[in-house]
Design a protein around this motif. Sequence first.
Motif: not given
Length: 397
Positions: A235-260
Amino acid sequence: MSTARSVRASSPMNGRQDWETRRKRKTADISQALSADPVDVATLRRMAISEGGLLTDEIRCQVWPRLLNIPPHLLDQEPEKVERDNNKDYNQVLLDVQRSLRRFPPGMPDEQREGLQEELIDIILRVLQRNPQLHYYQGYHDIVVTFLLVVGERLATVLVEKLSTHHLRDFMDPTMDNTKHILNYLMPIIERVNPEVHDFMQQAEVGTVFALSWLITWFGHVLSDFRHVVRLYDFFLACHPLMPIYFAAVIVLHREEEVLECECDMAMVHHLLSQIPQDLPYETLISRAGDLFVQFPPSELAREAAAHESMATSTFKDFELASTQQRPDAVLRRRRRQKPAPPESSTANPVMTVAQPSTARRFVRLAVMGLTVALGAAALAVVNTALEWAPKLDLFP
């Protein structure tokens, strides 16, 4: 009743058959793209992003060099001998490689693993010797070992060198200033999607240090299943170099209930977020990261990322203090009460409205191209953006 039971019993088999059908079709599409003259790199990017990625290591050996636009004549060159004596990076590299046992397949014979570790050291030192402007960082070996295990020493040397001078270049500066700047994109992405999670993290003053190892190792250091690591690398090799930070964001968002539900304490929230669950729905998160990249491209987040820049150093110092002094949650609650309320104009709706025109333009352009892919239009927009970005760094044809 018996008919319903038979349908339910056959569903898993039907699902496997459907996947095998899609897998065969995808393999054929990849083969056709590789056989085209010139090679159809756009199709290869779509295949790397779509469900299942590039499927096998054999395919990755053929496609990863194309995604990085490696000239064919470089792929057959034997790597030169590495001079380890008096090498300024050797001791640190040796220590990191010796600590990397868990990155090798379980059950691998010691002799084979030790041989691969020697190759890993050579690849890293070779790339650094060829490119004295690059500076080794701890975590770099986690990326290099992934390439070594998939494609072998000769090809890994070429791929890692290209990656180090492009995608990973900001991590290999003498200071971490550019790395911290990339991390500063994390909170604006989260704020656009879920202001409640963003505000909670801000109140806890957790910062973005928890995601540092994710970013600089492309998640290789924190994921235990090698299949998931290489899927993300597709995925990362096929995309923009900043894609890993977007993936980091979706991990945090996926864990919304745990975080809150976590105690609003810097150390507690940091500990929660730094422990990545190993059963994440990777294909879903990859799709969502692509969606977010389209909705909120880096150009629209740059100003907010710069605003977070001024907070990075103080936040990190606060985290170090909290780690040793475990500040009571009551102090944080008092701080929150003292903080002014955000202006009404900072609600989510106007932000979403701002992002829509850019998204619409991308989708229109993609519709004209008439492309289809398993992840939908958002993934295609990611591919298109990668192709737009690439000429700037002379990465892609």
